[in-house]
Scaffold this active site. Structure first.
Site, PDB file in Angstrom:
ATOM      1  CE  LYS A  73      -3.426  -1.099  -0.555  1.00  0.00           C
ATOM      2  NZ  LYS A  73      -3.838  -1.859  -1.792  1.00  0.00           N
ATOM      3  CG  HIS A 134       3.965  -6.015  -1.446  1.00  0.00           C
ATOM      4  ND1 HIS A 134       4.126  -4.761  -1.966  1.00  0.00           N
ATOM      5  CD2 HIS A 134       2.664  -6.355  -1.668  1.00  0.00           C
ATOM      6  CE1 HIS A 134       2.971  -4.359  -2.492  1.00  0.00           C
ATOM      7  NE2 HIS A 134       2.075  -5.310  -2.328  1.00  0.00           N
ATOM      8  CB  SER A 164      -3.280   2.809   2.522  1.00  0.00           C
ATOM      9  OG  SER A 164      -3.575   2.261   1.270  1.00  0.00           O
TER      10      SER A 164
HETATM   11  S1  PPS Z   1      -0.793  -2.834  -3.306  1.00  0.00           S
HETATM   12  O1  PPS Z   1      -2.010  -3.653  -3.092  1.00  0.00           O
HETATM   13  O2  PPS Z   1       0.159  -2.997  -2.201  1.00  0.00           O
HETATM   14  O3  PPS Z   1      -0.161  -3.075  -4.602  1.00  0.00           O
HETATM   15  O4  PPS Z   1      -1.325  -1.325  -3.245  1.00  0.00           O
HETATM   16  P1  PPS Z   1      -0.486  -0.052  -3.695  1.00  0.00           P
HETATM   17  O5  PPS Z   1      -0.725   0.187  -5.126  1.00  0.00           O
HETATM   18  O6  PPS Z   1       0.885  -0.108  -3.194  1.00  0.00           O
HETATM   19  O7  PPS Z   1      -1.195   1.108  -2.847  1.00  0.00           O
HETATM   20  C1  PPS Z   1      -2.529   1.496  -3.007  1.00  0.00           C
HETATM   21  C2  PPS Z   1      -2.614   2.907  -2.484  1.00  0.00           C
HETATM   22  O8  PPS Z   1      -2.046   3.793  -3.475  1.00  0.00           O
HETATM   23  C3  PPS Z   1      -3.051   4.715  -3.880  1.00  0.00           C
HETATM   24  N1  PPS Z   1      -2.877   5.076  -5.278  1.00  0.00           N
HETATM   25  C4  PPS Z   1      -2.623   6.328  -5.691  1.00  0.00           C
HETATM   26  N2  PPS Z   1      -2.433   7.462  -5.005  1.00  0.00           N
HETATM   27  C5  PPS Z   1      -2.227   8.589  -5.727  1.00  0.00           C
HETATM   28  N3  PPS Z   1      -2.197   8.620  -7.072  1.00  0.00           N
HETATM   29  C6  PPS Z   1      -2.385   7.503  -7.807  1.00  0.00           C
HETATM   30  N4  PPS Z   1      -2.363   7.558  -9.115  1.00  0.00           N
HETATM   31  C7  PPS Z   1      -2.591   6.284  -7.100  1.00  0.00           C
HETATM   32  N5  PPS Z   1      -2.817   4.993  -7.487  1.00  0.00           N
HETATM   33  C8  PPS Z   1      -2.984   4.281  -6.351  1.00  0.00           C
HETATM   34  C9  PPS Z   1      -4.360   3.981  -3.611  1.00  0.00           C
HETATM   35  O9  PPS Z   1      -5.444   4.851  -3.610  1.00  0.00           O
HETATM   36  C10 PPS Z   1      -4.040   3.365  -2.263  1.00  0.00           C
HETATM   37  O10 PPS Z   1      -3.976   4.357  -1.247  1.00  0.00           O
HETATM   38  P2  PPS Z   1      -5.203   4.785  -0.299  1.00  0.00           P
HETATM   39  O11 PPS Z   1      -4.615   5.726   0.704  1.00  0.00           O
HETATM   40  O12 PPS Z   1      -5.718   3.546   0.343  1.00  0.00           O
HETATM   41  O13 PPS Z   1      -6.183   5.463  -1.180  1.00  0.00           O
END
Ligand code: PPS
Length: 321
Positions: A73, A134, A164
């Site tokens: 996340k 991860h 998150s």
């Molecule tokens: S995972 O399942 O571990 O692969 O998830 P990961 O992609 O690492 O993290 C998901 C969080 O990243 C946010 N996210 C973004 N934030 C800003 N801009 C963009 N473009 C974007 N894409 C993904 C996503 O909303 C999750 O964060 P939270 O705080 O839960 O919204």
């Protein structure tokens, strides 16, 4: 009157029974799918991953493979989408060729269907491959370091990362039940969540970044100045993209753009795995949402603990921008 008590024409008692049935079915489903954690060298991982751990450990990375490594996340998907656009020379249609988890397989992830395991997908892919993981630094298969692969590490401030992850564990029916937030925060602080301690994770890659081919990025920088950060990624990948192209990539990888892109928003994952009634994968995408979750007491307790845990390494995390 009678009509108003009916739901879609179903008498109230029947509607109630149906709701109960659905709830029971959902609970049964959760019990069947949610996996326990088992430790590998002290790091909790989902049991199916541990069951096929030997395959992960022996994975042969190729010199042109690119590894995108993160604590869960921290902004993995965002980084993946940017990288795909850069590597495909902004052929944006090509970037919609498949869901993100097929374009860039998740190294250690596995499923009861072996065809869906990250390693099986990688074995049938032509190089150069982009691989998501991860795993903390010490568990990354050694072949990545032997082949001197490029690694992009994306880190996110601990408080937003924990929030998150909490919402993700509510919706991801493969992960253990998160329980209430205070209990979850305690597990986060004590390294008991999947993929272990956030502190060890961010420090592990930070310590190695000079010795290995690692680009270390921060979610908060990406949010504050995406043009600058996309340019850094593009330079790291040996692509010298014009400013207008960088701007186009930034435009296509905003939170809103990715939320609406079925190839980047995980909407292709079935409801039996991602329960979107609990939370969305693309949830908020903000810096500072932790303020809506931490009580003042939790925040003070967390800050004290954080100082102790991070005392041996100065990593410039920002909790707000
Ligand atoms: S995972 O399942 O571990 O692969 O998830 P990961 O992609 O690492 O993290 C998901 C969080 O990243 C946010 N996210 C973004 N934030 C800003 N801009 C963009 N473009 C974007 N894409 C993904 C996503 O909303 C999750 O964060 P939270 O705080 O839960 O919204």
């Amino acid at each position: 009157m009678i009509h108003s008590l009916r739901q879609n024409g179903v008498p109230p008692t029947q509607a109630k029974a149906r709701r109960l049935l659905l709830l029971t079915a959902r609970l049964n489903m959760e019990q069947q799918v949610r996996s326990p954690m088992v430790e590998v060298k002290g790091v909790p991982l989902l049991k199916p991953i541990v069951t096929h751990w030997e395959r992960v450990e022996r994975f042969i990375a190729l010199p042109d493979d690119l590894l995108i490594a993160t604590y869960p996340k921290a902004g993995t998907t965002w980084t993946q989408e940017i990288v795909d656009m850069i590597l495909n020379h902004t052929d944006f249609e090509k970037c919609k060729r498949a869901p993100i988890h097929d374009r860039m397989p998740f190294l250690e992830m596995t499923s009861p269907n072996p065809a869906l395991s990250g390693i099986t997908k990688l074995e049938t892919m032509d190089p150069p491959r982009v691989i998501k993981t991860h795993l903390p630094f010490q568990l990354v298969p050694t072949s990545f370091w032997e082949a001197n692969c490029k690694v992009i590490y994306m880190a996110r401030n601990a408080k937003d990362n924990a929030v998150s992850y909490f919402h993700f564990d509510r919706m991801n029916l493969v992960q253990p039940e998160p329980g209430p937030w205070p209990h979850y925060l305690d597990k986060f602080m004590n390294g008991k969540l999947g993929w272990g301690s956030w502190y060890d994770h961010v420090k592990g890659f930070w310590r190695e970044k000079q010795k290995k081919n690692i680009l270390y990025l921060f979610y908060e920088d990406m949010k504050e100045n995406p043009h600058q950060e996309v340019e850094r990624i593009s330079d790291f990948l040996g692509q010298n993209l014009p400013k207008a192209v960088i701007a186009e990539i930034v435009r296509r990888t905003t939170f809103a753009a990715m939320r609406d892109n079925p190839m980047a928003n995980y909407s292709t994952v079935p409801e039996t795995i991602f329960d979107r009634r609990a939370s969305e994968f693309m949830r908020k995408g903000e810096v500072g949402d932790w303020q809506n979750h931490f009580t003042p007491e939790q925040n003070a307790m967390f800050d004290t603990h954080y100082q102790t845990m991070m005392a041996d390494e100065h990593i410039p995390f920002r909790f707000l921008i």
